[in-house]
Design a protein around this motif. Structure first.
Motif, PDB file in Angstrom:
ATOM      1  N   TYR A 166       0.741  -1.259   0.095  1.00 13.56           N
ATOM      2  CA  TYR A 166      -0.062   0.217  -0.008  1.00 13.56           C
ATOM      3  C   TYR A 166       0.845   1.195  -0.077  1.00 13.56           C
ATOM      4  CZ  TYR A 166       0.542   1.081   5.039  1.00 13.56           C
ATOM      5  OH  TYR A 166       1.026   1.511   6.110  1.00 13.56           O
ATOM      6  N   GLU A 167       1.962   1.338   0.612  1.00 10.99           N
ATOM      7  CA  GLU A 167       2.830   2.483   0.622  1.00 10.99           C
ATOM      8  C   GLU A 167       3.470   2.785  -0.739  1.00 10.99           C
ATOM      9  OE1 GLU A 167       5.989   2.403   3.715  1.00 10.99           O
ATOM     10  OE2 GLU A 167       4.454   1.952   5.439  1.00 10.99           O
ATOM     11  N   GLN A 168       3.712   1.616  -1.460  1.00 11.42           N
ATOM     12  CA  GLN A 168       4.221   2.156  -2.774  1.00 11.42           C
ATOM     13  C   GLN A 168       3.206   2.360  -3.741  1.00 11.42           C
ATOM     14  OE1 GLN A 168       5.849  -2.207  -3.054  1.00 11.42           O
ATOM     15  NE2 GLN A 168       7.301  -1.125  -4.164  1.00 11.42           N
ATOM     16  N   VAL A 169       2.005   1.771  -3.409  1.00 12.14           N
ATOM     17  CA  VAL A 169       0.715   2.695  -4.084  1.00 12.14           C
ATOM     18  C   VAL A 169       0.269   3.991  -4.020  1.00 12.14           C
ATOM     19  CG1 VAL A 169      -1.733   2.382  -4.587  1.00 12.14           C
ATOM     20  CG2 VAL A 169      -0.333   0.320  -4.424  1.00 12.14           C
ATOM     21  N   CYS A 170       0.554   4.380  -2.627  1.00  9.64           N
ATOM     22  CA  CYS A 170       0.383   5.709  -2.345  1.00  9.64           C
ATOM     23  C   CYS A 170       1.605   6.478  -3.189  1.00  9.64           C
ATOM     24  CB  CYS A 170       0.560   5.978  -0.999  1.00  9.64           C
ATOM     25  SG  CYS A 170      -1.102   5.041  -0.181  1.00  9.64           S
ATOM     26  N   GLU A 171       2.755   6.020  -3.027  1.00  7.63           N
ATOM     27  CA  GLU A 171       3.834   6.929  -3.765  1.00  7.63           C
ATOM     28  C   GLU A 171       3.647   6.914  -5.299  1.00  7.63           C
ATOM     29  OE1 GLU A 171       7.296   4.956  -2.292  1.00  7.63           O
ATOM     30  OE2 GLU A 171       6.758   5.419  -0.307  1.00  7.63           O
ATOM     31  N   LEU A 172       2.818   6.110  -6.118  1.00  7.96           N
ATOM     32  CA  LEU A 172       2.741   6.526  -7.533  1.00  7.96           C
ATOM     33  C   LEU A 172       2.379   7.829  -7.849  1.00  7.96           C
ATOM     34  CD1 LEU A 172       1.023   2.981  -8.236  1.00  7.96           C
ATOM     35  CD2 LEU A 172       3.316   3.538  -8.675  1.00  7.96           C
ATOM     36  N   GLU A 173       3.018   8.176  -9.001  1.00  4.05           N
ATOM     37  CA  GLU A 173       2.612   9.746  -9.598  1.00  4.05           C
ATOM     38  C   GLU A 173       2.316   9.709 -10.916  1.00  4.05           C
ATOM     39  OE1 GLU A 173       6.210  11.783  -8.314  1.00  4.05           O
ATOM     40  OE2 GLU A 173       5.477  12.015  -6.467  1.00  4.05           O
ATOM     41  N   LYS A 214       6.378  -7.808 -12.586  1.00  2.00           N
ATOM     42  CA  LYS A 214       6.614  -7.582 -11.242  1.00  2.00           C
ATOM     43  C   LYS A 214       7.046  -6.493 -10.685  1.00  2.00           C
ATOM     44  CE  LYS A 214       7.842 -12.722 -11.518  1.00  2.00           C
ATOM     45  NZ  LYS A 214       8.978 -13.678 -11.007  1.00  2.00           N
ATOM     46  N   GLU A 215       6.828  -5.340 -11.274  1.00  2.26           N
ATOM     47  CA  GLU A 215       7.056  -4.039 -10.569  1.00  2.26           C
ATOM     48  C   GLU A 215       5.439  -3.224 -10.463  1.00  2.26           C
ATOM     49  OE1 GLU A 215      10.045  -0.376 -11.237  1.00  2.26           O
ATOM     50  OE2 GLU A 215      10.055  -1.848 -12.723  1.00  2.26           O
ATOM     51  N   LEU A 216       5.598  -2.531  -9.207  1.00  3.40           N
ATOM     52  CA  LEU A 216       4.279  -2.014  -9.153  1.00  3.40           C
ATOM     53  C   LEU A 216       4.372  -0.700  -9.875  1.00  3.40           C
ATOM     54  CD1 LEU A 216       1.837  -1.504  -7.802  1.00  3.40           C
ATOM     55  CD2 LEU A 216       2.876  -0.501  -5.765  1.00  3.40           C
TER      56      LEU A 216
END
Length: 144
Positions: A13-20, A53-55
């Motif tokens: 979830y933190e990586q999802v929040c960092e997407l821009e 395999k990369e978000l």
């Protein structure tokens, strides 16, 4: 390129929040952090989009009724756009959404100022039906 939709979990979830998205797209897409909060408290379906395999992106949809589902969020991180990932991800999401047995309609809204949205969504069979009830976004539907 392998594209997958996976649940949003404690691990990602933190990586999802960092997407821009790019600066030019910021007014066209809601922030993922807010969307995740909504999904947890409102029971919406959320998926992380992975490419090799990369978000790389985020999806969220809402089962409005047993017959209608609305796609509320769809974004690909700016570093991964224009590589066909969004097309594959939307196809996967539509296939997952269509598993609902009584489904008759899938809808999506987008900013009418978004120059890419109309052509992209219409290529999947979405047909514009007019502005949404707030008269802010274009509403397009697929009848299943």
């Amino acid at each position: 390129m392998e594209v997958l939709l996976q649940p949003v979990t404690r691990k990602n979830y933190e990586q999802v929040c960092e997407l821009e998205v790019s600066k030019e797209q910021e007014d066209l897409v809601a922030e993922n952090t807010w969307s995740l909060v909504e999904s947890l408290f409102e029971g919406y379906e959320s998926r992380a989009i992975y490419a090799n395999k990369e978000l790389v992106g985020f999806f969220m949809w809402v089962h409005e009724t047993s017959e209608k589902t609305s796609i509320w969020r769809f974004m690909i991180d700016q570093k991964f756009q224009n590589k066909g990932i969004g097309r594959k991800a939307l196809d996967l999401a539509l296939n997952e959404i269509k598993q609902s047995t009584k489904l008759r309609e899938i809808e999506i809204c987008y900013n009418p100022a978004n120059p890419v949205a109309k052509d992209f969504y219409s290529s999947f069979g979405f047909t514009e039906v007019g502005m949404d009830e707030d008269n802010e976004d274009m509403l397009a539907v697929i009848n299943v």
